[in-house]
Design an enzyme around this catalytic site. Structure first.
Site, PDB file in Angstrom:
ATOM      1  N   CYS A   1       0.515  -1.476   0.037  1.00 50.15           N
ATOM      2  CA  CYS A   1      -0.054  -0.481  -0.228  1.00 50.15           C
ATOM      3  C   CYS A   1       0.822   1.086   0.040  1.00 50.15           C
ATOM      4  O   CYS A   1       0.460   2.393   0.064  1.00 50.15           O
ATOM      5  CB  CYS A   1      -1.310   0.163   1.405  1.00 50.15           C
ATOM      6  SG  CYS A   1      -1.955  -1.180   1.554  1.00 50.15           S
TER       7      CYS A   1
ATOM      8  N   ASP B   1       2.659   2.197   2.526  1.00 47.04           N
ATOM      9  CA  ASP B   1       3.117   2.399   4.537  1.00 47.04           C
ATOM     10  C   ASP B   1       2.784   1.711   5.340  1.00 47.04           C
ATOM     11  O   ASP B   1       2.178   1.061   5.469  1.00 47.04           O
ATOM     12  CB  ASP B   1       2.428   4.168   4.110  1.00 47.04           C
ATOM     13  CG  ASP B   1       0.879   4.010   3.999  1.00 47.04           C
ATOM     14  OD1 ASP B   1       0.312   3.057   3.688  1.00 47.04           O
ATOM     15  OD2 ASP B   1       0.068   5.421   3.866  1.00 47.04           O
TER      16      ASP B   1
ATOM     17  N   CYS C   1       4.478   8.742   2.429  1.00 44.98           N
ATOM     18  CA  CYS C   1       4.252   9.506   2.475  1.00 44.98           C
ATOM     19  C   CYS C   1       4.629  10.962   2.964  1.00 44.98           C
ATOM     20  O   CYS C   1       4.852  10.719   4.489  1.00 44.98           O
ATOM     21  CB  CYS C   1       3.530   9.623   1.461  1.00 44.98           C
ATOM     22  SG  CYS C   1       1.744  10.394   2.782  1.00 44.98           S
TER      23      CYS C   1
ATOM     24  N   CYS D   1      -3.411   7.980   6.871  1.00 49.26           N
ATOM     25  CA  CYS D   1      -1.816   8.162   7.408  1.00 49.26           C
ATOM     26  C   CYS D   1      -2.495   8.455   8.958  1.00 49.26           C
ATOM     27  O   CYS D   1      -1.464   7.635   9.521  1.00 49.26           O
ATOM     28  CB  CYS D   1      -1.294   9.230   6.959  1.00 49.26           C
ATOM     29  SG  CYS D   1      -0.802   8.981   4.986  1.00 49.26           S
TER      30      CYS D   1
END
Lengths: 395, 144
Positions: B35, B37, B60, B104
């Site tokens: 994915c 992360d 990211c 995130c």
């Protein structure tokens, strides 16, 4: 220091093109559709531009349609061939897995309308095989569409060969030459294409203008109705200043092409050599058959968006095929098509050099990129696992 | 770049608490490389207090900033308080995240919970399983 290494996204406007834009806006303010002198002067200028663009591509003026850019040109070519193919009962389109979304999304739309879409694989080198294309062409095929050079990994496709096969089989052939025009020799006769799409801002022209080459005798359907402009093939008052600027940018690019190719290819090779020294990385796409300015790598253990942000902090403008840079869940379809798995496709970096790139720029990129990659790897749990042998290196 | 708030960029460029705690009392890792992360949180726990916390993140800019902010928000806090940390609180502390980057902050919340759960399990401490739902990243295994 500031290094612009995203020329495949867009190029800086050439001074000659800017000058042409301003001069045309001032001098040729008439509407080319108007009968009066101002209108007719603008029409003459438009025709001169059309002749010059045609000459630069090896076609004739009537074969050039000015559009809003590469996406519109791709859409019009594909939808035209599909529309006229369907009228003859032909509903199969052959293309490649690495086309730009302007092509792929148009094909997806046609698939929903009942067309059969075949996307040819490109292998590890990122180059489609002409033999594969030939095998897929049958009596139901209404279009073959293969890009001349890829926008992400810069690989050059065997368009001439595929075009010759299509010509022999009497199947319309479109090539998306958006990344190629101004960066390598492009001649519509040599490429055996029926349609060719180009975009001005990829070779130093303004954004929002492009062209579609349509070979004489090839059917074309309007996307935009409402007037007889462009020989009835695209309605709307012509964007003459932008068209004039594109014309000048195209001629300037072509006049500099031999020197550009030699100099920028050398810089590209130097940068590839330097970045290849980073452990556990891989160049994306064939090393030889690629555009002069394209450098594309995957770095294991890091993610592309954070890499871009840190490079931006260092004054470096680059691009990535990471999912996080696009807002989608999947990384670039091009990287997946050449066999990069998700884990490493997320860690991609595209640097596209251009006419303004200097030796100093390459030295700066070669110095900064390894450091930023190392910095990100040092905070990456994936990299730690790789180092400690808990995960296997892919690259 | 104006994609992110100044606070996100500050935490991204100067992340707090990056690194590893050797012999950590609790370690939590969430997300997956597919994915794009992965977050790993290391906890040092004294009594009921998180005396130290470190993180490692593959991801990211907003993933790194979310990890950094989350560690700041729980450092020196009792476990009971760390367990109430929500992804929304992480995002708010960062002056917001773009909508498509909210996951995130979810990962940051989940990584902390995973580390605390690890601590509880290693030490045979009873805990309320309701507080530890399945990671939102499980679906990622399905896409290829």
């Amino acid at each position: 220091m500031y290094v612009y290494a995203d020329n495949a996204a867009t190029t800086k406007l050439r001074p000659e093109a800017l000058e042409a834009f301003v001069r045309t806006a001032e001098e040729y303010y008439g509407n080319p559709s108007s009968l009066h002198t101002a209108g007719q002067r603008a029409k003459e200028e438009l025709n001169r531009c059309r002749e010059r663009v045609a000459a630069a591509l090896g076609g004739t003026a009537r074969e050039i349609v000015f559009t809003s850019g590469g996406s519109e040109s791709d859409n019009q070519a594909i939808l035209s061939a599909a529309y006229f193919g369907a009228r003859k009962g032909k509903r199969k389109i052959v293309s490649t897995a690495i086309e730009h979304h302007a092509v792929l999304h148009t094909l997806e739309k046609l698939k929903k309308e009942g067309f059969e879409i075949v996307l040819l694989p490109v292998g590890e080198r990122g180059i489609v095989s002409a033999a594969d294309a030939e095998r897929e062409i049958d009596d139901d095929t209404c279009l073959v569409s293969v890009m001349l050079a890829n926008n992400e990994i810069g690989t050059i496709q065997p368009v001439k060969e595929i075009g010759a096969i299509c010509r022999a089989r009497k199947v319309p052939f479109h090539t998306d030459a958006v990344q190629a025009v101004g960066h390598m020799p492009v001649n519509v006769k040599e490429l055996n294409c029926d349609y060719l799409a180009l975009s001005a801002h990829k070779f130093g022209g303004p954004r929002g203008v492009g062209a579609l080459y349509v070979r004489t005798g090839t059917p074309l359907k309007n996307l935009i109705e409402g007037g007889a402009q462009e020989n009835g093939r695209r309605a709307g008052t012509e964007n003459l200043p932008a068209i004039a600027a594109m014309t000048v940018a195209l001629e300037t690019s072509l006049s500099r092409l031999p020197a550009y190719t030699k100099r920028v290819s050398a810089l590209r090779d130097e940068l590839i050599d330097n970045l290849s020294k980073i452990p556990h990385c891989a160049l994306n796409g064939d090393r030889e058959a690629r555009l002069p300015g394209n450098v594309s790598f995957c770095f294991e253990g890091i993610e592309g968006e954070s890499l871009l942000l840190l490079l931006d902090e260092e004054g470096i403008c680059a691009s990535s095929g990471s999912a996080c840079t696009s807002g989608s869940l999947d990384p670039s379809h091009v990287l997946l098509a050449i066999g990069r798995v998700h884990d490493v496709a997320h860690g991609s970096l595209r640097l596209t050099l251009g006419e303004d790139t200097t030796e100093e720029d390459v030295a700066y990129l070669s110095e900064k990129i390894p450091r930023v990659v190392e910095y990100l790897r040092n905070m990456s749990p994936v990299w730690r696992d790789l180092k400690e042998g808990k995960r296997t290196y892919i690259l | 770049m104006s994609l992110y708030s100044e606070k996100v960029m500050d935490h991204f460029k100067h992340p707090r608490n990056v690194g590893v705690i050797e012999n950590a009392d609790g370690v939590g890792e969430v997300g997956n490389a597919k994915c794009g992360d992965i977050m790993k949180i290391y906890l040092k726990i004294d009594g009921d207090i998180i005396s130290d916390v470190k993180f490692e993140t593959f991801g990211c800019g907003s993933a790194i900033a979310s990890s950094s902010m989350a560690t700041e928000l729980i450092k020196g806090k009792p476990l009971s308080e760390a367990l109430t940390l929500t992804n929304k609180a992480v995002a708010e502390a960062l002056d917001g995240l773009p909508a498509y980057k909210m996951h995130c902050s979810v990962l940051a919340e989940e990584a902390i919970k995973a580390a605390i759960k690890d601590y509880y399990e290693k030490n045979g401490i009873e805990y309320d399983r309701e507080l530890f739902k399945e990671s939102s990243c499980a679906h990622c295994e399905d896409h290829e």
